[in-house]
Design a protein around this motif. Structure first.
Motif, PDB file in Angstrom:
ATOM      1  N   LEU A  95       0.853  -1.186   0.000  1.00 37.30           N
ATOM      2  CA  LEU A  95       0.000   0.000   0.000  1.00 37.30           C
ATOM      3  C   LEU A  95       0.890   1.237   0.000  1.00 37.30           C
ATOM      4  CD1 LEU A  95      -2.625  -1.116   2.674  1.00 37.30           C
ATOM      5  CD2 LEU A  95      -2.483  -1.699   0.239  1.00 37.30           C
ATOM      6  N   LEU A  96       0.446   2.276  -0.733  1.00 30.38           N
ATOM      7  CA  LEU A  96       1.271   3.462  -0.897  1.00 30.38           C
ATOM      8  C   LEU A  96       0.397   4.700  -0.968  1.00 30.38           C
ATOM      9  CD1 LEU A  96       4.089   4.699  -1.517  1.00 30.38           C
ATOM     10  CD2 LEU A  96       3.610   4.294  -3.944  1.00 30.38           C
ATOM     11  N   THR A  97       0.694   5.688  -0.123  1.00 32.10           N
ATOM     12  CA  THR A  97      -0.041   6.961  -0.184  1.00 32.10           C
ATOM     13  C   THR A  97       0.478   7.771  -1.363  1.00 32.10           C
ATOM     14  OG1 THR A  97       1.515   7.961   1.364  1.00 32.10           O
ATOM     15  CG2 THR A  97      -0.473   6.988   2.295  1.00 32.10           C
ATOM     16  N   VAL A 115       2.677  16.308   2.671  1.00 32.34           N
ATOM     17  CA  VAL A 115       3.690  15.569   3.438  1.00 32.34           C
ATOM     18  C   VAL A 115       3.323  14.104   3.611  1.00 32.34           C
ATOM     19  CG1 VAL A 115       4.456  17.603   4.703  1.00 32.34           C
ATOM     20  CG2 VAL A 115       2.576  16.248   5.611  1.00 32.34           C
ATOM     21  N   SER A 116       2.096  13.727   3.274  1.00 29.77           N
ATOM     22  CA  SER A 116       1.678  12.327   3.414  1.00 29.77           C
ATOM     23  C   SER A 116       2.089  11.466   2.230  1.00 29.77           C
ATOM     24  CB  SER A 116       0.151  12.249   3.582  1.00 29.77           C
ATOM     25  OG  SER A 116      -0.248  12.872   4.793  1.00 29.77           O
ATOM     26  N   ILE A 117       2.600  12.075   1.183  1.00 31.69           N
ATOM     27  CA  ILE A 117       2.979  11.317  -0.018  1.00 31.69           C
ATOM     28  C   ILE A 117       4.144  10.368   0.293  1.00 31.69           C
ATOM     29  CG2 ILE A 117       4.074  11.539  -2.293  1.00 31.69           C
ATOM     30  CD1 ILE A 117       2.480  14.074  -2.701  1.00 31.69           C
ATOM     31  N   GLY A 118       4.054   9.153  -0.261  1.00 31.05           N
ATOM     32  CA  GLY A 118       5.197   8.256  -0.211  1.00 31.05           C
ATOM     33  C   GLY A 118       5.306   7.404   1.030  1.00 31.05           C
ATOM     34  N   LYS A 119       4.167   7.169   1.733  1.00 34.60           N
ATOM     35  CA  LYS A 119       4.212   6.275   2.901  1.00 34.60           C
ATOM     36  C   LYS A 119       3.811   4.872   2.450  1.00 34.60           C
ATOM     37  CE  LYS A 119       1.425   8.536   5.638  1.00 34.60           C
ATOM     38  NZ  LYS A 119       0.692   8.884   6.874  1.00 34.60           N
ATOM     39  N   PRO A 120       4.753   3.925   2.462  1.00 35.07           N
ATOM     40  CA  PRO A 120       4.442   2.554   2.049  1.00 35.07           C
ATOM     41  C   PRO A 120       4.214   1.653   3.256  1.00 35.07           C
ATOM     42  CG  PRO A 120       6.797   2.836   2.053  1.00 35.07           C
ATOM     43  CD  PRO A 120       6.209   4.109   2.618  1.00 35.07           C
ATOM     44  N   LEU A 136      10.776   1.700  -1.332  1.00 40.08           N
ATOM     45  CA  LEU A 136       9.990   2.934  -1.373  1.00 40.08           C
ATOM     46  C   LEU A 136      10.267   3.816  -0.162  1.00 40.08           C
ATOM     47  CD1 LEU A 136       6.635   1.381  -2.618  1.00 40.08           C
ATOM     48  CD2 LEU A 136       8.046   3.014  -3.896  1.00 40.08           C
ATOM     49  N   ALA A 137      10.511   3.182   0.987  1.00 41.39           N
ATOM     50  CA  ALA A 137      10.747   3.930   2.224  1.00 41.39           C
ATOM     51  C   ALA A 137      12.198   4.378   2.383  1.00 41.39           C
ATOM     52  CB  ALA A 137      10.352   3.078   3.429  1.00 41.39           C
ATOM     53  N   GLN A 148      13.012  10.398  -4.502  1.00 42.85           N
ATOM     54  CA  GLN A 148      12.332  10.395  -5.798  1.00 42.85           C
ATOM     55  C   GLN A 148      10.865  10.806  -5.660  1.00 42.85           C
ATOM     56  OE1 GLN A 148      13.833   7.171  -8.661  1.00 42.85           O
ATOM     57  NE2 GLN A 148      14.570   6.392  -6.678  1.00 42.85           N
ATOM     58  N   PHE A 149      10.254  10.490  -4.530  1.00 43.52           N
ATOM     59  CA  PHE A 149       8.906  10.996  -4.279  1.00 43.52           C
ATOM     60  C   PHE A 149       8.903  12.522  -4.270  1.00 43.52           C
ATOM     61  CE2 PHE A 149       7.821   6.757  -2.484  1.00 43.52           C
ATOM     62  CZ  PHE A 149       6.626   6.563  -3.171  1.00 43.52           C
ATOM     63  N   ARG A 150       9.876  13.103  -3.569  1.00 41.26           N
ATOM     64  CA  ARG A 150       9.922  14.560  -3.468  1.00 41.26           C
ATOM     65  C   ARG A 150      10.111  15.194  -4.844  1.00 41.26           C
ATOM     66  NH1 ARG A 150       8.762  12.770   0.766  1.00 41.26           N
ATOM     67  NH2 ARG A 150       6.814  13.178  -0.328  1.00 41.26           N
ATOM     68  N   ARG A 151      10.889  14.555  -5.688  1.00 37.07           N
ATOM     69  CA  ARG A 151      11.120  15.110  -7.024  1.00 37.07           C
ATOM     70  C   ARG A 151       9.909  14.936  -7.925  1.00 37.07           C
ATOM     71  NH1 ARG A 151      16.663  13.779  -9.850  1.00 37.07           N
ATOM     72  NH2 ARG A 151      15.924  15.565 -11.032  1.00 37.07           N
TER      73      ARG A 151
END
Length: 232
Positions: free
Chosen positions: A111-113, A118-123, A155-156, A163-166
């Motif tokens: 699962l991935l937000t 700031v919640s993006i990229g939580k696996p 991912l974490a 890469q999420f931030r970019r």
């Protein structure tokens, strides 16, 4: 005169284009890391995701859980690579029965937000029993050829989070990443032969740390009782 003004306006538009950039895109560290990865053999995350990612729906939530209601995993309930069931909202059994089979969670799902600043990229790895689904902010990945837990840790990892931030785009506070963005995340191919073993070591160490944190929390709670006794 109107024609002249129109020509001048068009000229200004043509000669003065604008381009909105997120300053994180130009982070020296992120650019250097990407160049380093691309300088050798690497793989894209999409290489291990042969099927489309599945996004949850935005259900009609119950005011309170019922005996047969189904938990809905949301952004808040995914924290530090774990699922907090108490933070899940619930949907009725009748509504859950209407949920598409692909949106019903299975053991081993990743699962991935995907949005929410700031919640993006939580696996997190789904390892619960029972009927669960996700809301529209949480995407379901079903890797093949890679252990799901290993994909969670990729991912974490600092490289994954960078890469999420970019990849974030959108208005402030309403940013998101797309499925195409995540599929293009790159990692060194040299990780693959030892990835599962390293993840197992990290899992073991995190388990020890969690127990220590729990013990410290209990010690702190006990310390506060000294003050409570004074005011009782």
């Amino acid at each position: 005169m109107a024609l002249v003004v129109a020509k001048i306006s068009l000229s200004l538009v043509a000669d003065c284009p604008t381009f909105r950039c997120d300053p994180r895109y130009f982070s020296n560290d992120s650019v250097a890391n990407e160049r380093k990865v691309r300088s050798g053999d690497y793989f894209e995350l999409g290489d291990f995701l042969p099927n489309p990612m599945v996004k949850g729906i935005q259900p009609e939530y119950l005011d309170a859980p019922m005996e047969d209601s189904a938990p809905v995993i949301n952004t808040l309930s995914i924290q530090r690579l774990t699922i907090n069931e108490e933070a899940c909202r619930h949907m009725s059994r009748e509504d859950f029965d209407e949920v598409d089979e692909q949106r019903r969670l299975k053991l081993g799902d990743v699962l991935l937000t995907m949005d929410g600043g700031v919640s993006i990229g939580k696996p997190v790895l789904f390892d619960k029993k029972g009927d669960f689904t996700t809301d529209a902010h949480v995407c379901i990945l079903r890797p093949e050829g890679m252990e799901p837990r290993s994909m969670v840790y990729l991912l974490a990892s600092p490289l994954g989070q960078q890469q999420f931030r970019r990849a974030e785009s959108g208005a402030s506070g309403q940013t998101a990443v797309t499925e195409e963005d995540v599929r293009r995340f790159i990692f060194p191919a040299s990780l693959l032969p030892k990835l599962d073993a390293v993840v197992a070591e990290i899992e073991k160490e995190r388990g020890i740390i969690a127990k220590e944190q729990d013990a410290l929390a209990k010690r702190e709670a006990a310390a506060w009782t000294k003050l409570e006794k004074l005011v009782a």
